[in-house]
Scaffold this motif. Structure first.
Motif, PDB file in Angstrom:
ATOM      1  N   MET A   1       0.842  -1.193   0.000  1.00 63.26           N
ATOM      2  CA  MET A   1       0.000   0.000   0.000  1.00 63.26           C
ATOM      3  C   MET A   1       0.878   1.244   0.000  1.00 63.26           C
ATOM      4  O   MET A   1       1.900   1.297   0.662  1.00 63.26           O
ATOM      5  N   LYS A   2       0.467   2.255  -0.733  1.00 62.53           N
ATOM      6  CA  LYS A   2       1.211   3.513  -0.823  1.00 62.53           C
ATOM      7  C   LYS A   2       1.174   4.244   0.520  1.00 62.53           C
ATOM      8  O   LYS A   2       0.206   4.145   1.259  1.00 62.53           O
ATOM      9  N   GLU A   3       2.266   4.977   0.803  1.00 64.37           N
ATOM     10  CA  GLU A   3       2.340   5.712   2.065  1.00 64.37           C
ATOM     11  C   GLU A   3       2.619   7.189   1.786  1.00 64.37           C
ATOM     12  O   GLU A   3       3.269   7.539   0.809  1.00 64.37           O
ATOM     13  N   TRP A   4       2.095   8.044   2.679  1.00 64.07           N
ATOM     14  CA  TRP A   4       2.315   9.488   2.596  1.00 64.07           C
ATOM     15  C   TRP A   4       2.616   9.987   3.993  1.00 64.07           C
ATOM     16  O   TRP A   4       1.945   9.625   4.959  1.00 64.07           O
ATOM     17  N   TYR A   5       3.642  10.829   4.116  1.00 68.30           N
ATOM     18  CA  TYR A   5       4.032  11.400   5.398  1.00 68.30           C
ATOM     19  C   TYR A   5       3.946  12.913   5.313  1.00 68.30           C
ATOM     20  O   TYR A   5       4.389  13.508   4.327  1.00 68.30           O
ATOM     21  N   GLY A   6       3.379  13.512   6.360  1.00 71.46           N
ATOM     22  CA  GLY A   6       3.240  14.956   6.366  1.00 71.46           C
ATOM     23  C   GLY A   6       3.335  15.541   7.760  1.00 71.46           C
ATOM     24  O   GLY A   6       3.465  14.817   8.754  1.00 71.46           O
ATOM     25  N   SER A   7       3.268  16.862   7.802  1.00 75.43           N
ATOM     26  CA  SER A   7       3.291  17.592   9.071  1.00 75.43           C
ATOM     27  C   SER A   7       2.186  18.631   9.070  1.00 75.43           C
ATOM     28  O   SER A   7       1.799  19.131   8.014  1.00 75.43           O
ATOM     29  N   ALA A   8       1.697  18.941  10.271  1.00 76.02           N
ATOM     30  CA  ALA A   8       0.641  19.938  10.444  1.00 76.02           C
ATOM     31  C   ALA A   8       1.007  20.842  11.614  1.00 76.02           C
ATOM     32  O   ALA A   8       1.622  20.404  12.587  1.00 76.02           O
ATOM     33  N   ALA A   9       0.592  22.117  11.505  1.00 77.06           N
ATOM     34  CA  ALA A   9       0.947  23.111  12.517  1.00 77.06           C
ATOM     35  C   ALA A   9      -0.280  23.587  13.280  1.00 77.06           C
ATOM     36  O   ALA A   9      -1.280  23.977  12.679  1.00 77.06           O
ATOM     37  N   ILE A  10      -0.187  23.559  14.599  1.00 77.55           N
ATOM     38  CA  ILE A  10      -1.205  24.136  15.476  1.00 77.55           C
ATOM     39  C   ILE A  10      -0.590  25.427  16.023  1.00 77.55           C
ATOM     40  O   ILE A  10       0.320  25.389  16.847  1.00 77.55           O
ATOM     41  N   CYS A  11      -1.085  26.563  15.501  1.00 81.01           N
ATOM     42  CA  CYS A  11      -0.522  27.862  15.872  1.00 81.01           C
ATOM     43  C   CYS A  11      -1.631  28.722  16.471  1.00 81.01           C
ATOM     44  O   CYS A  11      -2.604  29.056  15.787  1.00 81.01           O
ATOM     45  N   VAL A  12      -1.480  29.067  17.747  1.00 80.08           N
ATOM     46  CA  VAL A  12      -2.482  29.876  18.445  1.00 80.08           C
ATOM     47  C   VAL A  12      -1.888  31.254  18.736  1.00 80.08           C
ATOM     48  O   VAL A  12      -0.774  31.367  19.238  1.00 80.08           O
ATOM     49  N   SER A  13      -2.653  32.287  18.391  1.00 76.19           N
ATOM     50  CA  SER A  13      -2.196  33.665  18.594  1.00 76.19           C
ATOM     51  C   SER A  13      -2.344  34.083  20.063  1.00 76.19           C
ATOM     52  O   SER A  13      -2.980  33.384  20.852  1.00 76.19           O
ATOM     53  N   GLU A  14      -1.780  35.248  20.364  1.00 82.83           N
ATOM     54  CA  GLU A  14      -1.850  35.785  21.725  1.00 82.83           C
ATOM     55  C   GLU A  14      -3.308  35.972  22.155  1.00 82.83           C
ATOM     56  O   GLU A  14      -3.633  35.836  23.332  1.00 82.83           O
ATOM     57  N   ASP A  15      -4.187  36.281  21.208  1.00 81.16           N
ATOM     58  CA  ASP A  15      -5.601  36.487  21.556  1.00 81.16           C
ATOM     59  C   ASP A  15      -6.449  35.218  21.351  1.00 81.16           C
ATOM     60  O   ASP A  15      -7.646  35.286  21.110  1.00 81.16           O
ATOM     61  N   LYS A  16      -5.790  34.066  21.450  1.00 82.69           N
ATOM     62  CA  LYS A  16      -6.462  32.759  21.448  1.00 82.69           C
ATOM     63  C   LYS A  16      -7.236  32.472  20.159  1.00 82.69           C
ATOM     64  O   LYS A  16      -8.385  32.043  20.186  1.00 82.69           O
ATOM     65  N   LYS A  17      -6.587  32.729  19.017  1.00 81.61           N
ATOM     66  CA  LYS A  17      -7.171  32.355  17.733  1.00 81.61           C
ATOM     67  C   LYS A  17      -6.231  31.381  17.034  1.00 81.61           C
ATOM     68  O   LYS A  17      -5.013  31.457  17.205  1.00 81.61           O
ATOM     69  N   LEU A  18      -6.821  30.485  16.240  1.00 80.20           N
ATOM     70  CA  LEU A  18      -6.067  29.424  15.575  1.00 80.20           C
ATOM     71  C   LEU A  18      -5.813  29.781  14.114  1.00 80.20           C
ATOM     72  O   LEU A  18      -6.730  30.174  13.399  1.00 80.20           O
TER      73      LEU A  18
END
Length: 129
Positions: A1-18
């Protein structure tokens, strides 16, 4: 089976926004993410993808978790990182020309918008508290 690898960013601002992105011809949102290139670490991929998709420089704070799933017969492994933005956005520089909008979403907005990866919604809401 084919494989895919990735990355994701969880970035929250000073005023609690994503930090989230929306692709062309779509009304669904996701955190910045993309595939790991040859010779790249998951952390390096995360930083590069955020820069390309949002224009922000970020630094990785910590690894959060790894999501493993299967999408259309492909084994997908995505590394999620908590990141901190540095400075202001230089604008979208997506080489694939997929990303058309960048926005900071509040907790209430996160509850209303459509998510590309619906399984991430509860996690993202928890992150914002």
């Amino acid at each position: 089976m084919k494989e895919w690898y990735g990355s994701a960013a969880i970035c929250v601002s000073e005023d609690k926004k994503l930090l989230m992105v929306r692709g062309a011809g779509s009304d669904v949102w996701a955190v910045p993410s993309g595939g790991i290139e040859k010779g790249e670490t998951p952390e390096e991929c995360c930083v590069r993808e955020v820069k390309e998709e949002t224009g922000y420089d970020v630094e990785v704070i910590k690894s959060l978790f790894v999501k493993e799933t299967e999408i259309k017969g492909i084994n997908v492994k995505t590394y999620y990182f908590e990141v901190k933005k540095i400075g202001t956005s230089a604008g979208i520089k997506d080489p694939d020309n997929i990303i058309v909008e960048v926005d900071w979403k509040s907790h209430s907005e996160l509850q209303r918008v459509k998510h590309v990866y619906t399984e991430d919604k509860s996690l993202l809401l928890r992150v914002l508290g």
